[in-house]
Motif scaffolding. Sequence first.
Motif, PDB file in Angstrom:
ATOM      1  N   GLY A  81      -4.273   6.507   7.144  1.00  0.00           N
ATOM      2  CA  GLY A  81      -4.709   6.089   5.816  1.00  0.00           C
ATOM      3  C   GLY A  81      -6.221   6.013   5.723  1.00  0.00           C
ATOM      4  O   GLY A  81      -6.826   6.467   4.735  1.00  0.00           O
ATOM      5  N   MET A  98      -0.045  -1.805  -1.621  1.00  0.00           N
ATOM      6  CA  MET A  98       0.811  -0.710  -1.189  1.00  0.00           C
ATOM      7  C   MET A  98       1.762  -0.303  -2.312  1.00  0.00           C
ATOM      8  O   MET A  98       1.947   0.895  -2.576  1.00  0.00           O
ATOM      9  CB  MET A  98       1.602  -1.155   0.039  1.00  0.00           C
ATOM     10  CG  MET A  98       2.632  -0.179   0.547  1.00  0.00           C
ATOM     11  SD  MET A  98       3.281  -0.698   2.160  1.00  0.00           S
ATOM     12  CE  MET A  98       3.909  -2.330   1.810  1.00  0.00           C
ATOM     13  N   SER A 127      -0.097   1.525  -5.062  1.00  0.00           N
ATOM     14  CA  SER A 127      -0.531   2.849  -4.600  1.00  0.00           C
ATOM     15  C   SER A 127       0.607   3.861  -4.641  1.00  0.00           C
ATOM     16  O   SER A 127       0.457   4.965  -5.172  1.00  0.00           O
ATOM     17  CB  SER A 127      -1.071   2.757  -3.165  1.00  0.00           C
ATOM     18  OG  SER A 127      -2.211   1.942  -3.107  1.00  0.00           O
ATOM     19  N   MET A 181       0.379  12.563   5.764  1.00  0.00           N
ATOM     20  CA  MET A 181      -0.775  13.006   4.992  1.00  0.00           C
ATOM     21  C   MET A 181      -0.615  14.439   4.501  1.00  0.00           C
ATOM     22  O   MET A 181      -1.317  14.855   3.587  1.00  0.00           O
ATOM     23  CB  MET A 181      -2.064  12.839   5.808  1.00  0.00           C
ATOM     24  CG  MET A 181      -2.453  11.383   6.053  1.00  0.00           C
ATOM     25  SD  MET A 181      -2.233  10.256   4.631  1.00  0.00           S
ATOM     26  CE  MET A 181      -3.365  10.956   3.436  1.00  0.00           C
ATOM     27  N   GLY A 230      -3.530   7.509   0.799  1.00  0.00           N
ATOM     28  CA  GLY A 230      -4.314   6.950   1.906  1.00  0.00           C
ATOM     29  C   GLY A 230      -4.306   5.432   1.912  1.00  0.00           C
ATOM     30  O   GLY A 230      -4.056   4.798   2.944  1.00  0.00           O
ATOM     31  N   ILE A 237      -0.635   4.196   2.741  1.00  0.00           N
ATOM     32  CA  ILE A 237      -0.226   4.305   4.144  1.00  0.00           C
ATOM     33  C   ILE A 237      -1.049   3.372   5.024  1.00  0.00           C
ATOM     34  O   ILE A 237      -0.546   2.834   6.015  1.00  0.00           O
ATOM     35  CB  ILE A 237      -0.321   5.768   4.656  1.00  0.00           C
ATOM     36  CG1 ILE A 237       0.315   5.921   6.037  1.00  0.00           C
ATOM     37  CG2 ILE A 237      -1.739   6.268   4.701  1.00  0.00           C
ATOM     38  CD1 ILE A 237       1.765   5.623   6.105  1.00  0.00           C
ATOM     39  N   PHE A 238      -2.315   3.113   4.653  1.00  0.00           N
ATOM     40  CA  PHE A 238      -3.114   2.131   5.394  1.00  0.00           C
ATOM     41  C   PHE A 238      -2.487   0.746   5.274  1.00  0.00           C
ATOM     42  O   PHE A 238      -2.309   0.029   6.273  1.00  0.00           O
ATOM     43  CB  PHE A 238      -4.547   2.091   4.874  1.00  0.00           C
ATOM     44  CG  PHE A 238      -5.342   0.925   5.407  1.00  0.00           C
ATOM     45  CD1 PHE A 238      -5.790   0.907   6.725  1.00  0.00           C
ATOM     46  CD2 PHE A 238      -5.619  -0.171   4.600  1.00  0.00           C
ATOM     47  CE1 PHE A 238      -6.495  -0.175   7.227  1.00  0.00           C
ATOM     48  CE2 PHE A 238      -6.336  -1.256   5.092  1.00  0.00           C
ATOM     49  CZ  PHE A 238      -6.771  -1.259   6.402  1.00  0.00           C
TER      50      PHE A 238
END
Length: 401
Positions: free
Chosen positions: A111, A155, A158, A257, A276, A279-280
């Motif tokens: 991420g 999250m 996003s 990704m 990004g 997933i981070f």
Amino acid sequence: MRINMFKKMGPGVLVAAAFIGPGTVAICTMAGVRFGYGLLWAMLLSIVATLVLQEMAARLGVVTQKGLAEVIKEEMAVPWIKVLIIGLILAAIVLGNAAYEGGNIGGASLGLEAVFGDGYTRYYPLVVGSIAFIILFFGNYRLLEKVLVSLVLIMSISFVLTALITKPDILGVVRAIIFPRAPKGSILTIIAMVGTTVVPYNLFLHTSLVREKWKASTDLKAARQDTFWSIIIGGLVSMSIIVAAAAIPSVEISTIMDMAKGLEPLYGDSAKYFMGVGIFAAGLTSSITAPMAAAYVVNSCFGWNASMKDIRFKLVWMLIIGVGVLFMSLGIKPMEVIQFAQVANGMLLPIIAIFLLWVVNRQKVMQHYRNSLFQNIMGIIIILLSVFLGVKSILTVFGLI
């Protein structure tokens, strides 16, 4: 009212944060890429199963004010069975989480790479591990709750935005949820989706966390609401990932990704950044909750009765984070340990589900907070499903299917 709802959310969000890790994101991505909306029903099934088991776990924790491993030790009358189950729990949860922590840290690092570029790739695992370490070392339960609620909301936003920018076919989504079907070659993906959502360590984590927030049986209503809304949000995130991945024209997706890259030509740079950040947040939340769950399990198994500030509790989660960072920094792929963890978890989930169903029906333990007939029927169905999944996962690891 909605703001008040988010203020009341607590342990359930931590459980949702735990099951929406890089593994869940990757499986949901592959499901969307390969089968479009076709497996959305399987994710709904996974969420229902998670709701049923986690509600039992939360109820057990609130009523008894004990962790699941503590109750197992107290209620198992046969010494050798008790030792066997406690040993299996320690092996599956502690060794398993140590192995998977590398994947959690690796996911969060991906991420960061998507947002900040690949110029500092070698340092990202250390950055993620350090953030998880600082939050756990200096944090108490309330701080952890606030951090993880915030990360889950980030999250969620996003991944939902990523799904919305693909302009999904709403009618197709609804149809896929209501009318189950198993496209050719989808069985193992369905098993993986359920397996990454209904996970044993969350049952241990939940029974321990509810005691940090609620101290009396009168708080059961709040605990149930927290569990329900948190897992529904988790399910929405997982479904959003499937919907977003279904928009990718190519089937050549090998990493999470790649999904962002697949969306980029059609939907611009925003897809990459949304993915990004998502997933981070998914990787970081799992990087925090996996070591914490391992620490709670060890704490219960050895009867330490230690708080989060206790050095023994801290040493366990430090070890888990350290192993994860080491695996990622040195490029080690702990496949043998992960395979062992998969076998142990495959064996553990049905055993723990059976024990959980048994213990929440015991008047001695739960008084008048025992399961209803409907809860028992649902529990039995989930146990049968977990036995099937356990056998499948073990056979898969050994290459027999």
